[in-house]
Design an enzyme around this catalytic site. Sequence first.
Site, PDB file in Angstrom:
ATOM      1  N   TYR A  72      48.795  51.860  36.323  1.00  0.00           N
ATOM      2  CA  TYR A  72      48.918  52.219  37.732  1.00  0.00           C
ATOM      3  C   TYR A  72      50.119  53.146  37.909  1.00  0.00           C
ATOM      4  O   TYR A  72      51.265  52.728  37.788  1.00  0.00           O
ATOM      5  CB  TYR A  72      49.085  50.984  38.615  1.00  0.00           C
ATOM      6  CG  TYR A  72      47.968  49.967  38.500  1.00  0.00           C
ATOM      7  CD1 TYR A  72      46.690  50.325  38.075  1.00  0.00           C
ATOM      8  CD2 TYR A  72      48.191  48.632  38.824  1.00  0.00           C
ATOM      9  CE1 TYR A  72      45.678  49.382  37.976  1.00  0.00           C
ATOM     10  CE2 TYR A  72      47.184  47.690  38.730  1.00  0.00           C
ATOM     11  CZ  TYR A  72      45.931  48.066  38.298  1.00  0.00           C
ATOM     12  OH  TYR A  72      44.930  47.117  38.195  1.00  0.00           O
ATOM     13  N   HIS A  92      43.473  44.934  29.700  1.00  0.00           N
ATOM     14  CA  HIS A  92      42.852  45.555  30.874  1.00  0.00           C
ATOM     15  C   HIS A  92      41.374  45.878  30.642  1.00  0.00           C
ATOM     16  O   HIS A  92      40.538  45.694  31.540  1.00  0.00           O
ATOM     17  CB  HIS A  92      43.624  46.826  31.228  1.00  0.00           C
ATOM     18  CG  HIS A  92      43.573  47.180  32.673  1.00  0.00           C
ATOM     19  ND1 HIS A  92      44.520  47.947  33.290  1.00  0.00           N
ATOM     20  CD2 HIS A  92      42.678  46.872  33.645  1.00  0.00           C
ATOM     21  CE1 HIS A  92      44.219  48.109  34.562  1.00  0.00           C
ATOM     22  NE2 HIS A  92      43.102  47.462  34.804  1.00  0.00           N
ATOM     23  N   SER A 141      39.495  43.664  43.891  1.00  0.00           N
ATOM     24  CA  SER A 141      38.688  44.342  44.916  1.00  0.00           C
ATOM     25  C   SER A 141      37.765  43.385  45.657  1.00  0.00           C
ATOM     26  O   SER A 141      36.580  43.677  45.860  1.00  0.00           O
ATOM     27  CB  SER A 141      37.876  45.489  44.301  1.00  0.00           C
ATOM     28  OG  SER A 141      38.708  46.496  43.815  1.00  0.00           O
ATOM     29  N   PRO A 142      38.275  42.216  46.091  1.00  0.00           N
ATOM     30  CA  PRO A 142      37.399  41.271  46.803  1.00  0.00           C
ATOM     31  C   PRO A 142      36.982  41.773  48.179  1.00  0.00           C
ATOM     32  O   PRO A 142      36.080  41.191  48.793  1.00  0.00           O
ATOM     33  CB  PRO A 142      38.273  40.012  46.910  1.00  0.00           C
ATOM     34  CG  PRO A 142      39.672  40.535  46.930  1.00  0.00           C
ATOM     35  CD  PRO A 142      39.659  41.711  45.988  1.00  0.00           C
ATOM     36  N   LEU A 143      37.622  42.849  48.634  1.00  0.00           N
ATOM     37  CA  LEU A 143      37.237  43.466  49.907  1.00  0.00           C
ATOM     38  C   LEU A 143      36.525  44.797  49.687  1.00  0.00           C
ATOM     39  O   LEU A 143      36.488  45.648  50.581  1.00  0.00           O
ATOM     40  CB  LEU A 143      38.480  43.664  50.792  1.00  0.00           C
ATOM     41  CG  LEU A 143      39.136  42.374  51.267  1.00  0.00           C
ATOM     42  CD1 LEU A 143      40.437  42.655  52.008  1.00  0.00           C
ATOM     43  CD2 LEU A 143      38.177  41.577  52.155  1.00  0.00           C
ATOM     44  N   GLY A 144      35.954  44.967  48.504  1.00  0.00           N
ATOM     45  CA  GLY A 144      35.181  46.182  48.251  1.00  0.00           C
ATOM     46  C   GLY A 144      35.998  47.449  48.426  1.00  0.00           C
ATOM     47  O   GLY A 144      35.535  48.414  49.038  1.00  0.00           O
ATOM     48  N   GLY A 170      38.401  47.922  50.283  1.00  0.00           N
ATOM     49  CA  GLY A 170      38.678  48.123  51.705  1.00  0.00           C
ATOM     50  C   GLY A 170      37.451  48.286  52.577  1.00  0.00           C
ATOM     51  O   GLY A 170      37.534  48.162  53.807  1.00  0.00           O
ATOM     52  N   PHE A 171      36.297  48.548  51.956  1.00  0.00           N
ATOM     53  CA  PHE A 171      35.106  48.837  52.754  1.00  0.00           C
ATOM     54  C   PHE A 171      34.642  47.632  53.548  1.00  0.00           C
ATOM     55  O   PHE A 171      34.161  47.768  54.681  1.00  0.00           O
ATOM     56  CB  PHE A 171      33.988  49.327  51.838  1.00  0.00           C
ATOM     57  CG  PHE A 171      32.977  50.208  52.515  1.00  0.00           C
ATOM     58  CD1 PHE A 171      33.376  51.246  53.339  1.00  0.00           C
ATOM     59  CD2 PHE A 171      31.616  50.024  52.324  1.00  0.00           C
ATOM     60  CE1 PHE A 171      32.455  52.077  53.952  1.00  0.00           C
ATOM     61  CE2 PHE A 171      30.673  50.836  52.930  1.00  0.00           C
ATOM     62  CZ  PHE A 171      31.097  51.873  53.751  1.00  0.00           C
TER      63      PHE A 171
END
Length: 332
Positions: A57, A127, A207-210, A212-213
Amino acid sequence: MTAMRKLGRVGPEVFPLGLGCMGMSDFYGAHDDAESIRTIHHAIDRGVNLLDTADIYGPHTNEELVGRALAGGRRDKVVLATKFGMVRDPANPSARGVNGRPEYVRAACEASLTRLGVDHIDLYYQHRVDPSVPIEETVGAMAGLVQAGKVRWIGLSEAGADTLARAHAVHPVSALQTEYSLWTRDVDENGILATCARLGIGFVPYSPLGRGFLTGAIRTPDDFDADDYRRTNPRFTGENFQRNLALVDKVRDLAATKRCTPAQLALAWVLARGEHIVPIPGTRRIANLDDNLGALEVRLGPQDLADIDAVFPVGAAAGTRYAEAVMGLLSR
């Protein structure tokens, strides 16, 4: 008081929601280090103790940021997780390589310790699996880091079920980190969640919120900064964007009936999948962090879960979760 969750039979106890720090430094457009550090401090004050970063990152700058945030007495309050094994080409930042050679594992760990400003890493992930190196060799090197006191627990990211079992036979794997959300449910079907449960391995969805989507806040590709990588992600481009937006609107409607935000409903769904699951939603902003933590107050009964599945079934999302070249690095 919020009950803690345990990552693996021999792993750490952590708050049910962690904090993904990637977007504080990379991939999602403009960032503000001072704001990000305030968000990390606020998360710790709210009880969040699992912080997630990686050497790729930035590259490297996110580990340095997290290290600065933990300086001054906060290090002992967190389970610090970072990763090695993905390599970026400076001449082509979108290109990805992998490296699981034992000598690289040791060198990467030393570099991360320096950037983080710590004497040990709590949870150290590979990773991505390197297909050119037997997983037993990579995990053997990681086990050596545990024996040397440089790492406390080890994990894998985006590993397949067979690879995970082989790794666990060499040294206990405390956590598997893989994308998981309403719109990415591969692990429900490919044996990974079942393998984690069988072997006593914690599961950490990123990414449990896609990306941010699933928050419902993204309504058009113009909502992204010019350098936001989501502009080229298959699920955020062309016709896929509109098809996925229609799914998110259904989530928004369900959230309204539960008197919570779409983000809270999406996170509550992930949390309800098992007590060994600890999602790590990422955010740079305190307001978003507080909203995410509100998911811990949302209770989903069998009918709620059935209603969610009805509007967002497995495979409903349009488009692959990464571009083709990156998809080839998954579930090895």
